[in-house]
Design a protein around this motif. Structure first.
Motif: not given
Length: 160
Positions: A67-69, A115-116, A121-132
């Motif tokens: 996760q940190p990487a 790893v995949g 999973f990590r970016w499922r929270w960040a990408l919606p906030a960035i895209s909208s």
């Protein structure tokens, strides 16, 4: 007079959110998919059930350790690009694991799947906030009020 279809289409979510939702589902599913079939895997590969359970453990451990990487790589190369790479890695590892005839290959595939899965999973929270941005503000507000930390979170929320 505006048509009803025009009002509905203006309030639609970005199509990227569907991809994010599907990749999040794939990541969640692949993380726990082997659990019900561990006895069968142990029988097929002639290993003990304890050894077969190591497949679930190594996936969860890898998921947590990277996760940190994944966060640093997402900042460096872009969150959406990294999520696509991680989704491809997850698919490749899952397919190779399904076709493997060796427990060692399956074990390595579960590490790669961890790893995949972590990247998806990590970016499922960040990408919606960035895209909208409006979705992101509502999400942060809801999370802060649910956590009962409005004083801390309000300092980080953009002012309207």
């Amino acid at each position: 007079m505006p048509s009803a279809g025009g009002a509905a289409s203006s309030s639609r979510l970005p199509p990227a959110l569907n991809i994010i939702a599907l990749s999040s589902f794939a990541a969640s599913l692949s993380t726990r998919a082997l659990d019900p079939v561990l006895p069968r895997i142990a029988e097929e590969f002639s290993v003990t059930i304890t050894t077969a359970a190591g497949l679930a453990a190594v996936t969860a451990f890898t998921f947590a350790v990277v996760q940190p990487a994944i966060g640093a790589l997402g900042d460096l190369f872009g969150k959406a690009r990294l999520m696509i790479v991680c989704l491809a890695l997850l698919g490749f590892a899952s397919l190779l694991g399904a076709l493997s005839s060796s427990f060692t290959v399956l074990f390595v595939c579960r590490i790669l799947a961890g790893v995949g899965s972590a990247g998806c999973f990590r970016w499922r929270w960040a990408l919606p906030a960035i895209s909208s941005p409006s979705i992101g503000v509502r999400s942060r507000s809801a999370a802060c009020s649910a956590a009962r930390w409005p004083a801390i979170c309000s300092a980080r929320q953009p002012r309207a």
